[in-house]
Design a protein around this motif. Sequence first.
Motif, PDB file in Angstrom:
ATOM      1  N   ALA A   1      29.056  -8.474  21.258  1.00 47.39           N
ATOM      2  CA  ALA A   1      28.160  -7.473  20.620  1.00 47.39           C
ATOM      3  C   ALA A   1      27.295  -8.418  19.669  1.00 47.39           C
ATOM      4  N   GLY A   2      26.028  -8.154  19.472  1.00 47.49           N
ATOM      5  CA  GLY A   2      25.458  -8.903  18.287  1.00 47.49           C
ATOM      6  C   GLY A   2      23.898  -8.587  18.325  1.00 47.49           C
ATOM      7  N   THR A   3      22.980  -9.270  17.795  1.00 51.37           N
ATOM      8  CA  THR A   3      21.718  -9.309  17.948  1.00 51.37           C
ATOM      9  C   THR A   3      21.185 -10.587  18.448  1.00 51.37           C
ATOM     10  N   TYR A   4      20.434 -10.299  19.642  1.00 51.82           N
ATOM     11  CA  TYR A   4      19.915 -11.279  20.483  1.00 51.82           C
ATOM     12  C   TYR A   4      18.323 -11.175  20.675  1.00 51.82           C
ATOM     13  N   GLU A   5      17.646 -12.389  20.937  1.00 54.01           N
ATOM     14  CA  GLU A   5      16.293 -12.563  21.216  1.00 54.01           C
ATOM     15  C   GLU A   5      16.009 -11.786  22.732  1.00 54.01           C
ATOM     16  N   TYR A   6      14.867 -11.097  22.986  1.00 54.31           N
ATOM     17  CA  TYR A   6      14.495 -10.456  24.067  1.00 54.31           C
ATOM     18  C   TYR A   6      14.750 -11.967  25.234  1.00 54.31           C
ATOM     19  N   GLY A   7      15.130 -11.213  26.385  1.00 55.66           N
ATOM     20  CA  GLY A   7      15.322 -12.068  27.649  1.00 55.66           C
ATOM     21  C   GLY A   7      16.414 -12.979  27.612  1.00 55.66           C
ATOM     22  N   THR A   8      17.227 -13.009  26.452  1.00 57.49           N
ATOM     23  CA  THR A   8      18.597 -13.712  26.281  1.00 57.49           C
ATOM     24  C   THR A   8      19.574 -13.269  27.116  1.00 57.49           C
ATOM     25  N   TYR A   9      20.392 -14.164  27.971  1.00 57.28           N
ATOM     26  CA  TYR A   9      21.476 -13.511  28.813  1.00 57.28           C
ATOM     27  C   TYR A   9      22.601 -13.799  28.146  1.00 57.28           C
ATOM     28  N   THR A  10      23.586 -12.976  27.823  1.00 60.44           N
ATOM     29  CA  THR A  10      24.648 -13.125  26.912  1.00 60.44           C
ATOM     30  C   THR A  10      26.033 -12.563  27.892  1.00 60.44           C
TER      31      THR A  10
ATOM     32  N   THR B   1     -13.441 -18.245  15.978  1.00 57.71           N
ATOM     33  CA  THR B   1     -12.304 -18.305  16.993  1.00 57.71           C
ATOM     34  C   THR B   1     -11.273 -17.800  16.057  1.00 57.71           C
ATOM     35  N   PHE B   2     -10.612 -16.684  16.930  1.00 52.48           N
ATOM     36  CA  PHE B   2      -9.356 -16.228  16.340  1.00 52.48           C
ATOM     37  C   PHE B   2      -8.139 -16.347  17.102  1.00 52.48           C
ATOM     38  N   ALA B   3      -7.035 -16.560  16.671  1.00 49.10           N
ATOM     39  CA  ALA B   3      -5.934 -16.804  17.435  1.00 49.10           C
ATOM     40  C   ALA B   3      -4.775 -15.889  16.784  1.00 49.10           C
ATOM     41  N   ALA B   4      -4.126 -15.179  17.807  1.00 49.70           N
ATOM     42  CA  ALA B   4      -3.169 -14.199  17.269  1.00 49.70           C
ATOM     43  C   ALA B   4      -1.853 -14.777  17.620  1.00 49.70           C
ATOM     44  N   PHE B   5      -1.007 -14.579  16.372  1.00 46.69           N
ATOM     45  CA  PHE B   5       0.462 -15.096  16.825  1.00 46.69           C
ATOM     46  C   PHE B   5       1.397 -13.858  16.802  1.00 46.69           C
ATOM     47  N   PHE B   6       2.327 -14.337  17.941  1.00 43.76           N
ATOM     48  CA  PHE B   6       3.271 -13.137  18.198  1.00 43.76           C
ATOM     49  C   PHE B   6       4.637 -13.871  18.116  1.00 43.76           C
ATOM     50  N   ALA B   7       5.649 -12.851  17.929  1.00 40.56           N
ATOM     51  CA  ALA B   7       6.915 -13.212  17.575  1.00 40.56           C
ATOM     52  C   ALA B   7       7.905 -12.541  18.665  1.00 40.56           C
ATOM     53  N   VAL B   8       8.903 -13.185  19.083  1.00 43.30           N
ATOM     54  CA  VAL B   8       9.860 -12.589  20.048  1.00 43.30           C
ATOM     55  C   VAL B   8      10.846 -11.387  19.321  1.00 43.30           C
ATOM     56  N   ASN B   9      10.804 -10.310  20.063  1.00 41.73           N
ATOM     57  CA  ASN B   9      11.669  -9.089  19.511  1.00 41.73           C
ATOM     58  C   ASN B   9      13.270  -9.669  19.537  1.00 41.73           C
ATOM     59  N   HIS B  10      13.658  -8.985  18.373  1.00 45.97           N
ATOM     60  CA  HIS B  10      15.090  -9.204  18.596  1.00 45.97           C
ATOM     61  C   HIS B  10      16.026  -7.763  18.734  1.00 45.97           C
TER      62      HIS B  10
ATOM     63  N   PRO C   1       0.718  -7.222  22.265  1.00 49.78           N
ATOM     64  CA  PRO C   1       1.968  -8.153  22.683  1.00 49.78           C
ATOM     65  C   PRO C   1       2.421  -7.805  24.078  1.00 49.78           C
ATOM     66  N   ASN C   2       3.029  -8.782  24.857  1.00 46.04           N
ATOM     67  CA  ASN C   2       3.658  -8.592  26.214  1.00 46.04           C
ATOM     68  C   ASN C   2       4.898  -7.886  25.728  1.00 46.04           C
ATOM     69  N   THR C   3       5.608  -7.382  26.678  1.00 44.75           N
ATOM     70  CA  THR C   3       6.886  -6.800  26.665  1.00 44.75           C
ATOM     71  C   THR C   3       8.062  -7.808  25.989  1.00 44.75           C
ATOM     72  N   GLY C   4       8.666  -7.508  25.082  1.00 50.74           N
ATOM     73  CA  GLY C   4       9.542  -8.477  24.488  1.00 50.74           C
ATOM     74  C   GLY C   4       8.979  -9.048  23.133  1.00 50.74           C
ATOM     75  N   TYR C   5       7.716  -8.799  22.959  1.00 55.02           N
ATOM     76  CA  TYR C   5       6.981  -9.561  21.672  1.00 55.02           C
ATOM     77  C   TYR C   5       6.397  -8.663  20.814  1.00 55.02           C
TER      78      TYR C   5
END
Length: 185
Positions: A79-88, A52-61, A25-29
């Motif tokens: 305060a709260g839980t946010y997805e990686y890369g979110t601006y708040t 053929t193989f496919a990998a599925f990744f999910a964004v970190n919270h 996974p890349n950073t944040g996933y």
Amino acid sequence: DAQQGSISGSTSGKYLDVISLTAIPNTGYHFSQWHDGVTDNPRSFVLTQDTTFAAFFAVNHYLLNTSINNPDAGTVSGAGTYEYGTYTEISATANYGYHFSYWNDGNTDNPRIVKVTGDKTYTAYFDKNTYSITTQYDAEQGSITGPTSGKYLDVITLTATPKYGYHFTQWSDGVTTNPRSFVLT
């Protein structure tokens, strides 16, 4: 999606070779699963045909916490839980007698926009307001000693000292205590 991650391992092999693949996974996933529902990572299999193989990744919270240096000084929001890369937005609101000074990372913007890249705590620092203390008296009759400024909730003491031939009677609000102490608000 190449933005979320990649796969490393052999891209070819011979019949019955044991092939190992790793989803990175890349950073944040984070790795979620392979296309066939298998969650092993790395994953090994015996090659029996073109595959053929496919990998599925999910964004970190991530958890964004907010706090304050003095619970009497004010409140913070955002305060709260946010997805990686979110601006708040996070914001500090001072109670009466206080003012916002800075965040624990030295930033003085309020409100401010932060980018979520991991679990993080932002602490708002508040300071007490400084107020002026003005005294008035007839210099021919006496003087007043005491501070000319103080911080919110400081205990201030003023002393009226009459000159020879005069005596203290009262303060402008009718209080007759001398010296006189009060809480600065």
